[in-house]
Write a protein that holds these residues in place. Structure first.
Motif, PDB file in Angstrom:
ATOM      1  N   TYR A 100      19.411 -84.901  58.655  1.00 11.29           N
ATOM      2  CA  TYR A 100      20.786 -84.935  59.362  1.00 11.29           C
ATOM      3  C   TYR A 100      20.814 -86.101  60.043  1.00 11.29           C
ATOM      4  N   ASP A 101      21.601 -86.942  60.119  1.00  9.22           N
ATOM      5  CA  ASP A 101      21.655 -87.940  61.065  1.00  9.22           C
ATOM      6  C   ASP A 101      22.960 -87.759  62.265  1.00  9.22           C
ATOM      7  N   GLY A 102      23.450 -86.604  62.101  1.00 13.10           N
ATOM      8  CA  GLY A 102      24.893 -86.522  62.921  1.00 13.10           C
ATOM      9  C   GLY A 102      26.133 -86.792  62.335  1.00 13.10           C
ATOM     10  N   LYS A 103      26.034 -87.426  61.290  1.00 10.67           N
ATOM     11  CA  LYS A 103      27.307 -87.603  60.352  1.00 10.67           C
ATOM     12  C   LYS A 103      26.936 -87.038  58.876  1.00 10.67           C
ATOM     13  N   ASN A 152      34.827 -82.210  50.697  1.00 13.60           N
ATOM     14  CA  ASN A 152      34.128 -83.285  50.116  1.00 13.60           C
ATOM     15  C   ASN A 152      34.811 -84.608  50.406  1.00 13.60           C
ATOM     16  N   LYS A 153      35.971 -84.607  50.612  1.00  8.52           N
ATOM     17  CA  LYS A 153      36.744 -86.077  50.912  1.00  8.52           C
ATOM     18  C   LYS A 153      36.114 -86.314  52.209  1.00  8.52           C
ATOM     19  N   ARG A 154      35.785 -87.727  52.065  1.00 12.80           N
ATOM     20  CA  ARG A 154      35.350 -88.523  53.277  1.00 12.80           C
ATOM     21  C   ARG A 154      35.751 -89.888  53.172  1.00 12.80           C
ATOM     22  N   GLU A 155      35.964 -90.476  54.456  1.00 12.81           N
ATOM     23  CA  GLU A 155      36.017 -91.843  54.365  1.00 12.81           C
ATOM     24  C   GLU A 155      34.955 -92.604  53.877  1.00 12.81           C
ATOM     25  N   THR A 156      34.907 -93.871  53.842  1.00 12.89           N
ATOM     26  CA  THR A 156      33.612 -94.582  53.571  1.00 12.89           C
ATOM     27  C   THR A 156      32.918 -95.106  54.871  1.00 12.89           C
ATOM     28  N   GLU A 157      33.653 -94.924  55.930  1.00  8.29           N
ATOM     29  CA  GLU A 157      32.910 -95.094  57.344  1.00  8.29           C
ATOM     30  C   GLU A 157      33.797 -94.462  58.366  1.00  8.29           C
ATOM     31  N   ASN A 158      33.408 -94.347  59.298  1.00  8.60           N
ATOM     32  CA  ASN A 158      33.976 -93.727  60.566  1.00  8.60           C
ATOM     33  C   ASN A 158      34.723 -94.885  61.307  1.00  8.60           C
ATOM     34  N   GLU A 159      35.121 -94.347  62.702  1.00 13.11           N
ATOM     35  CA  GLU A 159      35.912 -95.251  63.365  1.00 13.11           C
ATOM     36  C   GLU A 159      35.159 -96.280  64.015  1.00 13.11           C
ATOM     37  N   GLY A 161      32.671 -97.846  62.449  1.00 15.22           N
ATOM     38  CA  GLY A 161      32.131 -98.647  61.445  1.00 15.22           C
ATOM     39  C   GLY A 161      30.840 -98.299  60.787  1.00 15.22           C
ATOM     40  N   GLU A 162      30.372 -96.841  61.163  1.00  6.98           N
ATOM     41  CA  GLU A 162      29.079 -96.505  60.551  1.00  6.98           C
ATOM     42  C   GLU A 162      29.421 -95.932  59.247  1.00  6.98           C
ATOM     43  N   LYS A 163      28.515 -95.834  58.139  1.00  4.67           N
ATOM     44  CA  LYS A 163      28.786 -95.546  56.849  1.00  4.67           C
ATOM     45  C   LYS A 163      28.861 -94.245  56.794  1.00  4.67           C
ATOM     46  N   LEU A 164      29.652 -93.462  55.800  1.00  2.00           N
ATOM     47  CA  LEU A 164      29.754 -92.029  55.751  1.00  2.00           C
ATOM     48  C   LEU A 164      29.429 -91.837  54.009  1.00  2.00           C
ATOM     49  N   TYR A 165      28.812 -90.865  53.853  1.00  2.00           N
ATOM     50  CA  TYR A 165      28.241 -90.495  52.174  1.00  2.00           C
ATOM     51  C   TYR A 165      28.573 -88.997  52.099  1.00  2.00           C
ATOM     52  N   LEU A 166      28.361 -88.826  50.651  1.00  2.00           N
ATOM     53  CA  LEU A 166      28.497 -87.505  50.296  1.00  2.00           C
ATOM     54  C   LEU A 166      27.606 -86.459  50.651  1.00  2.00           C
ATOM     55  N   THR A 167      27.859 -85.403  50.957  1.00  2.00           N
ATOM     56  CA  THR A 167      27.004 -84.381  51.448  1.00  2.00           C
ATOM     57  C   THR A 167      26.414 -83.709  50.398  1.00  2.00           C
ATOM     58  N   ASP A 168      25.132 -83.773  50.421  1.00  2.00           N
ATOM     59  CA  ASP A 168      24.168 -83.222  49.164  1.00  2.00           C
ATOM     60  C   ASP A 168      23.131 -82.356  49.967  1.00  2.00           C
TER      61      ASP A 168
END
Length: 343
Positions: A100-103, A152-159, A161-168
């Protein structure tokens, strides 16, 4: 109904800085009469490492390390190494955990030959944005629409500009190869999926793209009953029995007071674990005790490890995200009850 014996709290938090918020969700493996427990230790601010303690017999703690055994090393796990599970395959111990990286939360792996020194192998689950995932699975008619729900719905990056990925999460290996293949479960909400590969090096982007295009054929467990109505997830490593692979997993349902996490049981075919043979139509056990009902997260029984002593199966679980507790059941009684409830 099955007679479940609550064994009580096994481990609680301490004043040590790495575990002063709570302990939970342990990986467990036995050698003779010794239980090795690798547990998620949380410090204030929700930063997680993996602590270690040793038990003689199923319940008596004889050693507890004063420092974490496994800690974050890489950016993708900078806020935590969480919820480990462990199996031995051949001479190698496989410890899967959530990075977990915090996001973002990914399934990761570390291996060992001595249960003391672990070499991290990196992320083994797919690293895809939700949009990429949704596009690959969109044409499959038999997928529940819950794959497209808010969780499961997430943007591709946060405010920033850091990338966001599908949680698995919830990567759990089978404790031996089956027909030469490594099998492991993982969980993209709301169901449990199954992977079989000859070697972990196969898990590249091309593999996962093809996997997602046929995701409906890789679903191992789907929700069936009311106590599973929100989602389910892999729990303890499967236990090989003459009747099949015994799987202790977790289920979740929603209430006006919030989610309720329970421990549940299913039986899979030994030769082809993609086939579910039976499942209990009710939880094996649900939050009832004060230490399960109230904590950092209320109403949680989250099973992650087992140990068999004589005829009794001991199930270790996170209780309310604050304690490690144990419940036990006569193994044959559980198998007999499962056989009565064939899928």
């Amino acid at each position: 109904m099955i007679n479940i014996r609550r064994e009580g709290i096994i481990l609680g938090k301490t004043e040590r800085s790495f575990e002063n918020e709570g302990v939970m969700n342990p990986a467990v493996i036995t050698r003779d009469n010794t239980v090795h427990m690798f547990y998620r230790a949380v410090k204030k601010g929700n930063y997680s490492t993996i602590g270690y303690c040793r038990l003689e017999g199923p319940l008596q703690i004889v050693r507890r390390n004063e420092l974490p055994l496994v800690s974050p090393q890489f950016n993708y796990e900078r806020q935590g190494v969480e919820d480990p599970r462990i199996v031995r395959i051949g001479s190698v111990y496989y410890m899967s955990y959530t990075a977990y990286d915090g996001k973002n939360a990914f399934g990761a792996l570390a291996i060992s030959d001595d249960l003391v020194h672990f070499q991290k192998q990196g992320i083994i689950t797919p690293v895809f944005s939700y949009a990429e995932f949704a596009e690959l699975v969109a044409s499959q008619e038999h997928l529940t629409d819950k794959y497209f729900r808010t969780y499961n719905k997430r943007e591709t990056e946060n405010e920033t500009g850091e990338k966001l990925y599908l949680t698995d999460k919830n990567v759990v290996f089978f404790p031996r190869r089956i027909h030469g293949k490594l099998y492991f479960m993982h969980r993209i909400k709301p169901e449990v999926q199954l992977v079989a590969v000859n070697d972990l090096e196969e898990l590249n982007r091309d593999f996962w793209e093809d996997y997602f295009r046929h995701l409906d054929s890789h679903i191992l467990l789907r929700s069936r009953y009311a106590h599973e109505s929100s989602y389910i997830g892999a729990g303890c490593p499967p236990i090989e029995t003459p009747e099949g692979w015994l799987l202790i997993y977790h289920s979740v349902y929603d209430t006006p007071e919030g989610y309720v996490y329970s421990a549940c049981a299913s039986l899979l075919d030994l030769q082809n674990p993609e086939i579910e043979l039976s499942r209990l139509p009710y939880p094996l056990f649900s939050p009832e005790m004060n230490y399960e009902l109230s904590g950092v997260v209320n109403r949680v029984c989250f099973p992650t490890g087992t140990a068999l002593f004589d005829d009794r199966l001991y199930i270790y679980y996170g209780a309310a995200d604050q304690y490690i507790a144990c419940a036990s059941v006569v193994l044959q009684d559980l198998l007999n009850e499962l056989i009565r409830h064939k899928v």
